[in-house]
Design a protein around this motif. Structure first.
Motif, PDB file in Angstrom:
ATOM      1  N   PRO A  78       0.815  -1.222   0.000  1.00 21.94           N
ATOM      2  CA  PRO A  78       0.000   0.000   0.000  1.00 21.94           C
ATOM      3  C   PRO A  78       0.841   1.262   0.000  1.00 21.94           C
ATOM      4  O   PRO A  78       2.055   1.236   0.251  1.00 21.94           O
ATOM      5  CB  PRO A  78      -0.785  -0.120   1.306  1.00 21.94           C
ATOM      6  N   VAL A  79       0.179   2.387  -0.271  1.00 19.18           N
ATOM      7  CA  VAL A  79       0.854   3.685  -0.174  1.00 19.18           C
ATOM      8  C   VAL A  79       1.255   3.949   1.269  1.00 19.18           C
ATOM      9  O   VAL A  79       2.346   4.444   1.549  1.00 19.18           O
ATOM     10  CB  VAL A  79      -0.073   4.817  -0.677  1.00 19.18           C
ATOM     11  N   LYS A  80       0.366   3.604   2.191  1.00 17.91           N
ATOM     12  CA  LYS A  80       0.611   3.865   3.607  1.00 17.91           C
ATOM     13  C   LYS A  80       1.730   2.980   4.146  1.00 17.91           C
ATOM     14  O   LYS A  80       1.873   1.824   3.759  1.00 17.91           O
ATOM     15  CB  LYS A  80      -0.656   3.587   4.430  1.00 17.91           C
ATOM     16  N   ASP A  81       2.529   3.539   5.057  1.00 19.61           N
ATOM     17  CA  ASP A  81       3.498   2.737   5.795  1.00 19.61           C
ATOM     18  C   ASP A  81       2.757   2.043   6.933  1.00 19.61           C
ATOM     19  O   ASP A  81       2.277   2.688   7.859  1.00 19.61           O
ATOM     20  CB  ASP A  81       4.611   3.625   6.367  1.00 19.61           C
ATOM     21  N   MET A  82       2.654   0.722   6.854  1.00 19.73           N
ATOM     22  CA  MET A  82       1.943  -0.025   7.891  1.00 19.73           C
ATOM     23  C   MET A  82       2.894  -0.628   8.922  1.00 19.73           C
ATOM     24  O   MET A  82       2.477  -0.955  10.030  1.00 19.73           O
ATOM     25  CB  MET A  82       1.119  -1.144   7.243  1.00 19.73           C
ATOM     26  N   ALA A  89       5.901   7.179  -3.540  1.00 17.30           N
ATOM     27  CA  ALA A  89       5.424   8.024  -2.444  1.00 17.30           C
ATOM     28  C   ALA A  89       6.488   8.145  -1.349  1.00 17.30           C
ATOM     29  O   ALA A  89       7.021   7.145  -0.865  1.00 17.30           O
ATOM     30  CB  ALA A  89       4.129   7.456  -1.870  1.00 17.30           C
ATOM     31  N   ASN A  90       6.801   9.380  -0.971  1.00 17.47           N
ATOM     32  CA  ASN A  90       7.763   9.705   0.092  1.00 17.47           C
ATOM     33  C   ASN A  90       9.209   9.345  -0.243  1.00 17.47           C
ATOM     34  O   ASN A  90      10.074   9.392   0.629  1.00 17.47           O
ATOM     35  CB  ASN A  90       7.375   9.019   1.419  1.00 17.47           C
ATOM     36  N   LEU A  91       9.479   8.982  -1.501  1.00 17.95           N
ATOM     37  CA  LEU A  91      10.843   8.643  -1.883  1.00 17.95           C
ATOM     38  C   LEU A  91      11.581   9.874  -2.413  1.00 17.95           C
ATOM     39  O   LEU A  91      11.012  10.683  -3.140  1.00 17.95           O
ATOM     40  CB  LEU A  91      10.841   7.575  -2.979  1.00 17.95           C
ATOM     41  N   ASN A  92      12.846   9.964  -2.047  1.00 16.40           N
ATOM     42  CA  ASN A  92      13.701  10.970  -2.656  1.00 16.40           C
ATOM     43  C   ASN A  92      13.781  10.688  -4.152  1.00 16.40           C
ATOM     44  O   ASN A  92      13.983   9.538  -4.555  1.00 16.40           O
ATOM     45  CB  ASN A  92      15.093  10.883  -2.020  1.00 16.40           C
ATOM     46  N   SER A 116       4.153   9.620 -10.793  1.00 13.04           N
ATOM     47  CA  SER A 116       5.488  10.165 -10.992  1.00 13.04           C
ATOM     48  C   SER A 116       5.917  10.114 -12.459  1.00 13.04           C
ATOM     49  O   SER A 116       6.051   9.030 -13.041  1.00 13.04           O
ATOM     50  CB  SER A 116       6.511   9.399 -10.150  1.00 13.04           C
ATOM     51  N   TYR A 117       6.147  11.284 -13.030  1.00 11.21           N
ATOM     52  CA  TYR A 117       6.689  11.364 -14.390  1.00 11.21           C
ATOM     53  C   TYR A 117       8.081  10.735 -14.428  1.00 11.21           C
ATOM     54  O   TYR A 117       8.425  10.011 -15.376  1.00 11.21           O
ATOM     55  CB  TYR A 117       6.755  12.831 -14.816  1.00 11.21           C
TER      56      TYR A 117
END
Length: 334
Positions: free
Chosen positions: A125-129, A240-243, A270-271
């Motif tokens: 998921p997008v969320k960090d679980m 998501a949340n990645l440099n 993300s392009y």
């Protein structure tokens, strides 16, 4: 075996029709509200169906407790989601009836035609679980009305499995990409996750950077052989949340996984990630880009191309070009 086709009728925001899948890597793009996450969850739910748990599919979604339906048009009788592989097919069919004088839609029939052999699917998921993992599974089993759906809970359960002391052949192909990014490995103690840094430091996931967590869970799933050859990996917004400097490495990981007989389906805004996948794909790589877009009828349709740049309904490129136009206009104005 690989998943090859999705067929939908009166399901969620989607138009009735079929979506063909590449056996290697599928990249789904689209504006918010075009159903990317729902599509990935539905594929996962189909793969997870078991004879003794017919609600597995619906438990992948946060549904209204009273109605629990996924039909787009609640006045139509049938809501269908079918998933085919190269040698088998799973089908979800729910029939609904609107009772006179009652606006609530009640399911009057539920039918599922399951895969004869369960598909090993992994949903990220997008969320960090993992930060919230301690005691969460026990609470979910205790309380029926729990605010996390099956996809989120399954991601914790699978990451919590014991890892191998030595990496598998598949892991050896991927880990060299990942370990330099997180500067270490993953450790689990008392249902809590840690990153063991190369300098000996032990960092709790709560204190770790979000981007490192994203890479860390993939590392763990490879090391405990949750992701093996033949797995279907469904990853919602891996960027998501990645440099941004990590994105070419993520693209390389996804492409290499697909070369090692792991079928990959991702969604992205993300392009940079989409373009890296396009330009780093080899001639033999079977990459398919899917654009989910809305028409005037309000329904979502799927456009498919082998090249990201060939998509006509490309929300990511449109936004990027608008930015470049604004930059150009400002520079010319100066």
């Amino acid at each position: 075996m690989a998943l090859c086709e999705i067929e939908m009728k009166n399901f969620s925001v989607f138009s009735d029709g079929k979506i063909s899948l590449s056996p290697n890597l599928n990249v789904f793009i689209g504006a918010n509200g075009t159903g990317k996450t729902q599509l990935l969850k539905a594929v996962y739910g189909c793969c997870e169906l078991a004879e003794d748990h017919r609600e597995s599919f619906q438990s992948c979604f946060q549904l209204n407790a009273k109605t629990k339906f996924l039909a787009r048009d609640k006045k139509r009788e049938t809501c269908r989601f079918s998933l085919s592989s190269t040698n088998q097919k799973a089908k979800i069919v729910t029939n609904h009836l609107v009772e006179a004088g009652d606006s609530e839609v009640k399911a009057i029939a539920y039918e599922n035609s399951l895969f004869p052999k369960k598909v090993n699917a992994v949903y990220l998921p997008v969320k960090d679980m993992l930060t919230h993992s301690r005691g969460l599974l026990a609470m979910a089993n205790k309380y029926n009305d729990f605010p996390f759906d099956k996809t989120l809970l399954d991601s914790i359960e699978r990451a919590s499995r014991w890892g191998l002391k030595k990496p598998s052949a598949l892991a050896k192909k991927i880990l060299p990409f990942l370990e330099p990014l997180i500067h270490g490995t993953i450790d689990i103690e008392n249902d809590e996750f840690y990153v063991l840094k190369q300098n000996g430091q032990r960092v709790n996931f709560e204190l770790e950077a979000e981007g490192f967590k994203k890479i860390g869970i993939l590392w763990q799933l490879l090391m405990n052989e949750t992701i093996i050859e033949g797995t279907v990996l469904l990853w919602d917004e891996p960027e998501a949340n990645l440099n941004p400097e990590f994105l070419p490495v993520v693209a390389d990981c996804l492409l290499e996984l697909s070369r090692q007989n792991v079928q990959v389906l991702i969604s992205t805004h993300s392009y940079i990630l989409a373009k890296y996948i396009e330009i780093r794909a080899r001639d033999k790589d079977q990459v398919r880009f899917h654009s989910l877009y809305k028409e005037k009828d309000g329904l979502v349709y799927d456009e498919q191309k082998e090249k990201f740049s060939d998509l006509h309904n490309n929300a990511i490129t449109t936004a990027f070009e608008a930015l470049m136009d604004e930059i150009y206009a400002k520079q010319v104005g100066e």
